[in-house]
Write a protein that holds these residues in place. Structure first.
Motif, mmCIF file in Angstrom:
data_model
loop_
_atom_site.group_PDB
_atom_site.id
_atom_site.type_symbol
_atom_site.label_atom_id
_atom_site.label_comp_id
_atom_site.label_asym_id
_atom_site.label_seq_id
_atom_site.Cartn_x
_atom_site.Cartn_y
_atom_site.Cartn_z
ATOM 1 N N ILE A 188 23.366 -38.583 7.493
ATOM 2 C CA ILE A 188 22.700 -37.352 7.920
ATOM 3 C C ILE A 188 23.678 -36.346 8.543
ATOM 4 C CG2 ILE A 188 20.359 -38.237 8.101
ATOM 5 C CD1 ILE A 188 20.824 -38.825 11.039
ATOM 6 N N ASP A 189 24.906 -36.335 8.035
ATOM 7 C CA ASP A 189 25.860 -35.266 8.332
ATOM 8 C C ASP A 189 26.045 -34.978 9.817
ATOM 9 O OD1 ASP A 189 26.288 -34.933 5.619
ATOM 10 O OD2 ASP A 189 24.705 -33.442 5.406
ATOM 11 N N GLY A 190 26.174 -36.017 10.619
ATOM 12 C CA GLY A 190 26.409 -35.841 12.043
ATOM 13 C C GLY A 190 25.190 -36.105 12.904
ATOM 14 N N GLY A 191 24.011 -36.078 12.299
ATOM 15 C CA GLY A 191 22.784 -36.318 13.050
ATOM 16 C C GLY A 191 22.668 -37.741 13.572
ATOM 17 N N GLU A 192 23.495 -38.653 13.020
ATOM 18 C CA GLU A 192 23.450 -40.051 13.461
ATOM 19 C C GLU A 192 23.818 -40.190 14.939
ATOM 20 O OE1 GLU A 192 27.603 -39.368 11.753
ATOM 21 O OE2 GLU A 192 25.532 -38.862 11.178
ATOM 22 N N ARG A 193 24.585 -39.250 15.443
ATOM 23 C CA ARG A 193 25.020 -39.307 16.844
ATOM 24 C C ARG A 193 23.809 -39.240 17.783
ATOM 25 N NH1 ARG A 193 30.135 -38.325 19.160
ATOM 26 N NH2 ARG A 193 30.017 -37.692 21.348
ATOM 27 N N ALA A 194 22.840 -38.434 17.442
ATOM 28 C CA ALA A 194 21.631 -38.307 18.259
ATOM 29 C C ALA A 194 20.572 -39.342 17.882
ATOM 30 C CB ALA A 194 21.054 -36.902 18.115
ATOM 31 N N LEU A 195 20.393 -39.579 16.599
ATOM 32 C CA LEU A 195 19.290 -40.439 16.150
ATOM 33 C C LEU A 195 19.519 -41.904 16.481
ATOM 34 C CD1 LEU A 195 16.592 -40.589 14.605
ATOM 35 C CD2 LEU A 195 17.934 -40.978 12.519
ATOM 36 N N LEU A 196 20.724 -42.406 16.271
ATOM 37 C CA LEU A 196 20.980 -43.837 16.448
ATOM 38 C C LEU A 196 21.320 -44.144 17.908
ATOM 39 C CD1 LEU A 196 22.979 -44.603 13.172
ATOM 40 C CD2 LEU A 196 20.507 -44.745 13.584
ATOM 41 N N ASP A 197 20.316 -43.978 18.743
ATOM 42 C CA ASP A 197 20.462 -44.183 20.185
ATOM 43 C C ASP A 197 19.471 -45.261 20.620
ATOM 44 O OD1 ASP A 197 20.523 -44.107 22.928
ATOM 45 O OD2 ASP A 197 20.581 -41.922 23.065
ATOM 46 N N PRO A 198 19.925 -46.490 20.826
ATOM 47 C CA PRO A 198 19.012 -47.585 21.160
ATOM 48 C C PRO A 198 18.375 -47.477 22.542
ATOM 49 C CG PRO A 198 21.295 -48.323 21.261
ATOM 50 C CD PRO A 198 21.314 -46.943 20.692
ATOM 51 N N VAL A 199 18.923 -46.632 23.415
ATOM 52 C CA VAL A 199 18.277 -46.404 24.705
ATOM 53 C C VAL A 199 16.986 -45.617 24.502
ATOM 54 C CG1 VAL A 199 18.491 -45.271 26.954
ATOM 55 C CG2 VAL A 199 20.445 -46.499 25.977
ATOM 56 N N GLU A 200 17.054 -44.595 23.661
ATOM 57 C CA GLU A 200 15.881 -43.776 23.358
ATOM 58 C C GLU A 200 14.949 -44.464 22.362
ATOM 59 O OE1 GLU A 200 15.086 -41.144 24.887
ATOM 60 O OE2 GLU A 200 16.957 -40.558 25.879
ATOM 61 N N CYS A 201 15.514 -45.314 21.510
ATOM 62 C CA CYS A 201 14.721 -45.992 20.471
ATOM 63 C C CYS A 201 15.108 -47.472 20.442
ATOM 64 C CB CYS A 201 14.963 -45.337 19.109
ATOM 65 S SG CYS A 201 13.965 -46.041 17.774
ATOM 66 N N PRO A 202 14.516 -48.287 21.313
ATOM 67 C CA PRO A 202 14.868 -49.709 21.396
ATOM 68 C C PRO A 202 14.656 -50.480 20.093
ATOM 69 C CG PRO A 202 13.618 -49.023 23.332
ATOM 70 C CD PRO A 202 13.555 -47.895 22.357
ATOM 71 N N SER A 203 13.805 -49.985 19.201
ATOM 72 C CA SER A 203 13.574 -50.661 17.922
ATOM 73 C C SER A 203 14.869 -50.822 17.133
ATOM 74 C CB SER A 203 12.563 -49.875 17.082
ATOM 75 O OG SER A 203 11.315 -49.802 17.723
ATOM 76 N N LEU A 204 15.815 -49.910 17.354
ATOM 77 C CA LEU A 204 17.088 -49.960 16.635
ATOM 78 C C LEU A 204 17.854 -51.255 16.890
ATOM 79 C CD1 LEU A 204 18.295 -46.295 17.260
ATOM 80 C CD2 LEU A 204 17.782 -47.288 15.024
ATOM 81 N N LEU A 205 17.621 -51.876 18.034
ATOM 82 C CA LEU A 205 18.357 -53.083 18.391
ATOM 83 C C LEU A 205 18.043 -54.246 17.453
ATOM 84 C CD1 LEU A 205 18.061 -52.929 22.279
ATOM 85 C CD2 LEU A 205 20.034 -52.323 20.855
#
Length: 298
Positions: A188-205
Motif C-alpha cells: 500500500i505504498d507506505g500506508g503499511e507504516r500506519a496500518l500495521l500497528d498491533p497496538v491499535e489493532c491487536p488482531s494483527l498479532l
C-alpha cells in the motif's frame, strides 16, 4: 468574451464548486479526486507500457488465450489491458519472483482467510483463490478502477462469486477477520507504516503478514525498522530483498517463445529499482499450532 477570459472564469467556477463540495459533500469530492487520479495513472501506464505489452502478446500468445505461463499461478487466465505497472512479468509468471517460495508456502499453509490489501488488478487475490478455492479471499484497494479490474479478472477465472472486494481496509476491517488462520498480503505504498500497528489493532498479532516495505522521505525510524520492532516479539521475521533481472532473463530463455535475450529482458522488467524489501512475518503462535497439528497427525 476572449478565450483567456473564459478560461479564467471556468477556473473560478471550478474553485467555487470545489470549496462548496469540501463543506457540503467531502466524500463526493474525495471520490472524484480518487477517480481523477486513477484515470491519470491509467493514462501514464498506458503510454509507458502499451508498446511492450503489444510486443509481449505477439511473442507469447499467438493463437492462444492469455494465461500465466509459469510460477505459482500458472494456468490462470489473465487480463489484456492497462494495469498499474508492467503486465508482462505477470503473464510470464516471474512477477516478484523473490516471493515465489513464500507464495507456495501460503498456498500449502492451510489458511482459512487471505487479506490482500492494495490488491491492484488482483494478481494475488485472484491468484490465491485460483490455487486455494476453499479459502476466504478479501481484496482491498482504495482505487475504484483497480477494484473493477479485480472483478473482471475473477470473472475471467470463474471465481467472481467467491471473492470479497472492498475499498479502504481499516483496523476495524482487520478485526473482522480474526477467526481462523489468516495471512495478510500488503502493498500500500507506505500506508503499511500506519496500518500495521498491533497496538491499535491487536488482531494483527495473530496474523501472518507478507508486506512490501516502502520508505518515504527520512522517517525515523525507517519503516523497515519500525515494522520489525513492532512484531519481533510475536513473529518470526524474514527479510527479502529484490534483485536485478539479469539472471532471471537467462532463466526465462527456456520459455517456448521465439525471443532473444533483449526481448525476454524487456518482458520480465518490472521497472523498479533493485534492493527494495519485503518482510515475511509468521506469528509464533500460528507456527506452534501448526507444529502441534502436524504431530497429532503422525
Amino acid at each position: 468574451m476572449k478565450p483567456n477570459q473564459k478560461s479564467g472564469l471556468d477556473k473560478k467556477i471550478k474553485q467555487t464548486l470545489r470549496r462548496a463540495l469540501e463543506h457540503t459533500a467531502p466524500s463526493i469530492l474525495a471520490s472524484f479526486d480518487s477517480l481523477r487520479g486513477s484515470i491519470n495513472r491509467q493514462r501514464y501506464f498506458r503510454e509507458r507500457f502499451q508498446p511492450v505489452q503489444a510486443r509481449g502478446k505477439a511473442l507469447l500468445y499467438v493463437g492462444k488465450k492469455i494465461e500465466i505461463l509459469s510460477g505459482p499461478f500458472k494456468g490462470m487466465c489473465y487480463l489484456d489491458e492497462t494495469v498499474f505497472g508492467s503486465i508482462t512479468p505477470k503473464w510470464i509468471g516471474c512477477y516478484e519472483i523473490e516471493l515465489h517460495g513464500i507464495i507456495d508456502e501460503i498456498i500449502n499453509g492451510n489458511y482459512t482467510s487471505i487479506i490482500n490489501i492494495g490488491c491492484a488488478e488482483g494478481y494475488y487475490a485472484v491468484g490465491f483463490l485460483y490455487r486455494m478455492p476453499s479459502a476466504n479471499i478479501y481484496a482491498y484497494d482504495i482505487d475504484y478502477l483497480s477494484r473493477s479490474k479485480v472483478k473482471k479478472l475473477a470473472k475471467l477465472n470463474g471465481v467472481a462469486r467467491k471473492i470479497k472486494i472492498a475499498g479502504q481496509c481499516s483496523w476495524g476491517e482487520l478485526a473482522k477477520h480474526s477467526r481462523g488462520k489468516t495471512v495478510i498480503v500488503c502493498d500500500i505504498d507506505g500506508g503499511e507504516r500506519a496500518l500495521l500497528d498491533p497496538v491499535e489493532c491487536p488482531s494483527l498479532l495473530a496474523f501472518d503478514i507478507l508486506v512490501e516495505v516502502h520508505e518515504e522521505g527520512k522517517w525515523t525510524p525507517s519503516t523497515l525498522a519500525l515494522l520489525k520492532a513492532r512484531f519481533e516479539a510475536t513473529h518470526l521475521i524474514k527479510e527479502i530483498t529484490a534483485t536485478d533481472r539479469e539472471s532471471l532473463t537467462k532463466s526465462m530463455a527456456g520459455l517456448d517463445v521465439n525471443a532473444g535475450p533483449d526481448q525476454i529482458g524487456e518482458l520480465v522488467d518490472e521497472h523498479r529499482s533493485d534492493g527494495f524489501k519485503w518482510l515475511w512475518m509468521r506469528a509464533i503462535k500460528s507456527i506452534i499450532k501448526d507444529e502441534k497439528s502436524s504431530e497429532s497427525k503422525k
